[in-house]
Enzyme design. Structure first.
Site, PDB file in Angstrom:
ATOM      1  N   GLY A 137      66.053  85.157  62.831  1.00 36.42           N
ATOM      2  CA  GLY A 137      64.884  85.476  62.160  1.00 36.42           C
ATOM      3  C   GLY A 137      64.999  86.043  60.902  1.00 36.42           C
ATOM      4  O   GLY A 137      66.188  86.699  60.375  1.00 36.42           O
ATOM      5  N   GLU A 170      57.185  81.587  69.914  1.00 36.35           N
ATOM      6  CA  GLU A 170      57.746  82.294  68.722  1.00 36.35           C
ATOM      7  C   GLU A 170      57.008  81.758  67.584  1.00 36.35           C
ATOM      8  O   GLU A 170      57.360  82.080  66.403  1.00 36.35           O
ATOM      9  CB  GLU A 170      59.366  82.247  68.550  1.00 36.35           C
ATOM     10  CG  GLU A 170      60.092  83.033  69.745  1.00 36.35           C
ATOM     11  CD  GLU A 170      61.294  82.942  69.495  1.00 36.35           C
ATOM     12  OE1 GLU A 170      62.032  83.989  68.787  1.00 36.35           O
ATOM     13  OE2 GLU A 170      62.070  81.750  69.829  1.00 36.35           O
ATOM     14  N   ASN A 213      72.310  82.511  68.000  1.00 35.44           N
ATOM     15  CA  ASN A 213      70.992  82.086  67.515  1.00 35.44           C
ATOM     16  C   ASN A 213      71.182  81.262  66.247  1.00 35.44           C
ATOM     17  O   ASN A 213      71.604  81.585  65.149  1.00 35.44           O
ATOM     18  CB  ASN A 213      69.938  83.303  67.102  1.00 35.44           C
ATOM     19  CG  ASN A 213      69.665  83.816  68.186  1.00 35.44           C
ATOM     20  OD1 ASN A 213      68.790  83.828  69.153  1.00 35.44           O
ATOM     21  ND2 ASN A 213      70.329  85.297  68.463  1.00 35.44           N
ATOM     22  N   SER A 260      63.502  85.713  71.214  1.00 36.88           N
ATOM     23  CA  SER A 260      62.679  87.012  70.746  1.00 36.88           C
ATOM     24  C   SER A 260      62.189  88.117  71.868  1.00 36.88           C
ATOM     25  O   SER A 260      61.309  88.663  71.963  1.00 36.88           O
ATOM     26  CB  SER A 260      61.044  86.698  70.086  1.00 36.88           C
ATOM     27  OG  SER A 260      61.441  86.300  68.881  1.00 36.88           O
ATOM     28  N   ARG A 294      73.312  83.844  64.063  1.00 36.80           N
ATOM     29  CA  ARG A 294      73.462  85.346  64.523  1.00 36.80           C
ATOM     30  C   ARG A 294      73.785  85.382  65.988  1.00 36.80           C
ATOM     31  O   ARG A 294      73.317  84.885  66.726  1.00 36.80           O
ATOM     32  CB  ARG A 294      72.030  85.932  64.326  1.00 36.80           C
ATOM     33  CG  ARG A 294      72.252  87.499  64.263  1.00 36.80           C
ATOM     34  CD  ARG A 294      70.905  88.189  64.377  1.00 36.80           C
ATOM     35  NE  ARG A 294      70.498  88.186  65.772  1.00 36.80           N
ATOM     36  CZ  ARG A 294      69.362  87.635  65.996  1.00 36.80           C
ATOM     37  NH1 ARG A 294      68.575  87.222  65.143  1.00 36.80           N
ATOM     38  NH2 ARG A 294      68.831  87.678  67.348  1.00 36.80           N
ATOM     39  N   ASP A 328      74.598  87.554  69.179  1.00 34.34           N
ATOM     40  CA  ASP A 328      73.890  88.949  70.061  1.00 34.34           C
ATOM     41  C   ASP A 328      75.241  89.320  70.958  1.00 34.34           C
ATOM     42  O   ASP A 328      75.408  88.508  71.934  1.00 34.34           O
ATOM     43  CB  ASP A 328      72.685  88.610  70.573  1.00 34.34           C
ATOM     44  CG  ASP A 328      71.906  88.161  69.510  1.00 34.34           C
ATOM     45  OD1 ASP A 328      72.002  88.389  68.191  1.00 34.34           O
ATOM     46  OD2 ASP A 328      70.565  87.782  69.801  1.00 34.34           O
ATOM     47  N   GLU A 377      74.259  85.573  73.521  1.00 37.69           N
ATOM     48  CA  GLU A 377      74.086  84.215  72.904  1.00 37.69           C
ATOM     49  C   GLU A 377      74.031  84.191  71.543  1.00 37.69           C
ATOM     50  O   GLU A 377      74.572  84.924  70.672  1.00 37.69           O
ATOM     51  CB  GLU A 377      72.255  84.033  73.350  1.00 37.69           C
ATOM     52  CG  GLU A 377      71.642  85.178  72.501  1.00 37.69           C
ATOM     53  CD  GLU A 377      70.251  84.842  72.147  1.00 37.69           C
ATOM     54  OE1 GLU A 377      69.800  83.655  72.173  1.00 37.69           O
ATOM     55  OE2 GLU A 377      69.441  85.678  71.209  1.00 37.69           O
ATOM     56  N   TYR A 388      60.278  93.799  66.427  1.00 40.77           N
ATOM     57  CA  TYR A 388      59.239  93.408  65.367  1.00 40.77           C
ATOM     58  C   TYR A 388      58.127  94.456  64.813  1.00 40.77           C
ATOM     59  O   TYR A 388      57.540  94.072  63.864  1.00 40.77           O
ATOM     60  CB  TYR A 388      58.583  92.132  65.728  1.00 40.77           C
ATOM     61  CG  TYR A 388      59.569  91.051  66.113  1.00 40.77           C
ATOM     62  CD1 TYR A 388      60.223  90.343  65.002  1.00 40.77           C
ATOM     63  CD2 TYR A 388      59.392  90.326  67.317  1.00 40.77           C
ATOM     64  CE1 TYR A 388      61.157  89.370  65.538  1.00 40.77           C
ATOM     65  CE2 TYR A 388      60.148  89.424  67.609  1.00 40.77           C
ATOM     66  CZ  TYR A 388      61.152  88.914  66.732  1.00 40.77           C
ATOM     67  OH  TYR A 388      61.968  87.809  67.009  1.00 40.77           O
TER      68      TYR A 388
HETATM   69  N1  ATP Z   1      73.008  91.002  80.200  1.00 40.02           N
HETATM   70  C1  ATP Z   1      72.548  92.015  79.347  1.00 40.02           C
HETATM   71  N2  ATP Z   1      72.653  93.235  79.496  1.00 40.02           N
HETATM   72  C2  ATP Z   1      72.261  94.014  78.895  1.00 40.02           C
HETATM   73  N3  ATP Z   1      71.130  93.859  78.019  1.00 40.02           N
HETATM   74  C3  ATP Z   1      70.722  92.710  78.054  1.00 40.02           C
HETATM   75  C4  ATP Z   1      71.209  91.656  78.642  1.00 40.02           C
HETATM   76  N4  ATP Z   1      70.470  90.363  78.379  1.00 40.02           N
HETATM   77  C5  ATP Z   1      69.610  90.697  77.702  1.00 40.02           C
HETATM   78  N5  ATP Z   1      69.543  91.980  77.150  1.00 40.02           N
HETATM   79  C6  ATP Z   1      68.814  92.874  76.402  1.00 40.02           C
HETATM   80  O1  ATP Z   1      67.822  91.785  76.004  1.00 40.02           O
HETATM   81  C7  ATP Z   1      67.773  91.346  74.417  1.00 40.02           C
HETATM   82  C8  ATP Z   1      67.300  90.227  74.513  1.00 40.02           C
HETATM   83  O2  ATP Z   1      68.229  89.270  75.133  1.00 40.02           O
HETATM   84  P1  ATP Z   1      68.610  87.579  74.875  1.00 40.02           P
HETATM   85  O3  ATP Z   1      69.306  87.882  73.497  1.00 40.02           O
HETATM   86  O4  ATP Z   1      69.261  87.296  75.797  1.00 40.02           O
HETATM   87  O5  ATP Z   1      67.060  87.094  74.517  1.00 40.02           O
HETATM   88  P2  ATP Z   1      66.497  86.308  73.325  1.00 40.02           P
HETATM   89  O6  ATP Z   1      65.210  86.111  73.827  1.00 40.02           O
HETATM   90  O7  ATP Z   1      67.365  84.964  73.348  1.00 40.02           O
HETATM   91  O8  ATP Z   1      66.760  86.752  72.141  1.00 40.02           O
HETATM   92  P3  ATP Z   1      66.595  86.524  70.633  1.00 40.02           P
HETATM   93  O9  ATP Z   1      65.414  87.094  69.924  1.00 40.02           O
HETATM   94  O10 ATP Z   1      67.790  87.053  70.018  1.00 40.02           O
HETATM   95  O11 ATP Z   1      66.474  84.961  70.682  1.00 40.02           O
HETATM   96  C9  ATP Z   1      69.203  91.583  74.112  1.00 40.02           C
HETATM   97  O12 ATP Z   1      69.337  91.735  72.892  1.00 40.02           O
HETATM   98  C10 ATP Z   1      69.422  92.963  75.073  1.00 40.02           C
HETATM   99  O13 ATP Z   1      68.978  94.085  74.254  1.00 40.02           O
HETATM  100 MG    MG Z   2      69.345  87.631  71.409  1.00 40.57          MG
END
Ligand code: ATP
Ligand code: MG
Length: 306
Positions: A273, A15, A269, A147, A253, A255, A267, A213
């Site tokens: 961002g 990232e 964060n 991300s 934040r 999610d 999760e 983004y």
């Molecule tokens: N179990 C799920 N069911 C539906 N959509 C999901 C699921 N897991 C992930 N997603 C989709 O993928 C996106 C990213 O997932 P997640 O937040 O786990 O990843 P990240 O890489 O940690 O993101 P971040 O940018 O918030 O750090 C979610 O915001 C959602 O749109």
């Molecule tokens: Mg996320």
């Protein structure tokens, strides 16, 4: 220099690029408010650079591994320079989607059904998916990434196998989880207070890297999230509970997915961002906090022993 703030950005995670966007936004806001700043890339001998400058505070603008997982926080604790956002243990707990979910579940925060796949461990994955009653589409993702990097939504066995092979090449641990349909809702917490919740409607298949983004991806941001007042308060309550359960500090934040009137926490964060399209600044703005005010608050909240 006693009054100087180091804005720590870049780093060595996947990232890196996003971290520069967050860092530059922080710098701009601080300069606007009359602070003296120095930008440092958290790569190579950055620790020596920080020690030499001996700043008043390090504003952590890093995302992902080494910046969001307790690593940089440990260094800053050891050289006794106050820093922002969450501390060592809360950062490392939050970065690990398996460990944090265990804590969330203990605190009655609903998470999707999931299991962890470990590299080099021979097991019948398809059988395990069936036993866990997880149905297609199935989501696979790294345990400690951000991300949306490495997040795949697989509609069938062929896609699942193909994407899993890709992930196994890069990551030693992979999460396999149920897909939660419905709405995408993210809530911000600032100190002891939940700030608000925003709804995201991506035009793409899901809220992936591009949807996050690129303005060209035209993801719709609905602030405040279009849910009932009761549910809105509930998601704020859950975000605060998640933040507290890991012992987070500063801004976080959380999610969520919202389906069948239930929230599922994906999760939390600890280094959210702060890019042009990022959600914490938008949520803060809606609750009457300008971006500059937000950044000044983050800086004033800095400490050691976090
Ligand atoms: N179990 C799920 N069911 C539906 N959509 C999901 C699921 N897991 C992930 N997603 C989709 O993928 C996106 C990213 O997932 P997640 O937040 O786990 O990843 P990240 O890489 O940690 O993101 P971040 O940018 O918030 O750090 C979610 O915001 C959602 O749109
Ligand atoms: Mg996320």
């Amino acid at each position: 220099m006693k009054n100087l703030i180091v804005v720590l950005m870049g780093g060595i995670s996947r990232e890196r690029k996003i971290s520069f966007l967050t860092g530059k936004a922080f710098s701009k806001a601080l300069i606007k408010r009359g602070y003296k700043i120095k930008e440092i890339d958290a790569k190579g001998n950055f620790v020596d650079k920080i020690k030499k400058i001996n700043p008043k505070i390090v504003l952590n603008a890093l995302h992902g591994r080494y910046g969001e997982d307790g690593f940089v926080q440990t260094i800053l604790e050891s050289i006794k320079i106050p820093y922002t956002h969450s501390g060592v243990s809360s950062s490392s707990l939050a970065m690990d989607k398996v460990i944090s979910r265990k804590i969330f579940k203990k605190n009655n925060i609903r998470v999707p059904k999931y299991f962890l796949l470990e590299k080099n461990k021979k097991e019948n994955i398809i059988k395990k998916i069936k036993n866990k009653k997880i149905k297609f589409p199935i989501v696979i993702k790294p345990v400690n990434e951000g991300s949306s990097l490495g997040v795949y939504i697989c509609n069938n066995k062929i896609q699942f196998k193909k994407n899993l092979e890709k992930l196994k090449k890069i990551y030693s641990k992979v999460l396999i989880e149920e897909y939660i349909p419905g709405k995408e809702i993210q809530a911000a917490v600032m100190g002891n207070k939940a700030l608000g919740a925003i709804e995201l409607v991506p035009k793409r298949k899901f809220y992936d890297y591009t949807a996050k983004y690129s303005s060209k991806a035209k993801t719709k941001h609905i602030m405040p999230a279009k849910i009932s007042k009761i549910k809105y308060n509930e998601v704020l309550f859950l975000a605060k509970k998640a933040h507290k359960s890991l012992g987070c500090k500063g801004i976080t934040r959380s999610d969520f997915r919202f389906y069948n009137n239930k929230f599922y926490l994906l999760e939390i964060n600890t280094q959210p961002g702060m890019t042009k399209l990022s959600l914490v600044p938008e949520i803060a703005k809606y609750s009457g906090i300008s971006f500059e005010d937000l950044v000044v608050w983050i800086v004033k909240d800095a400490s050691n022993n976090r």
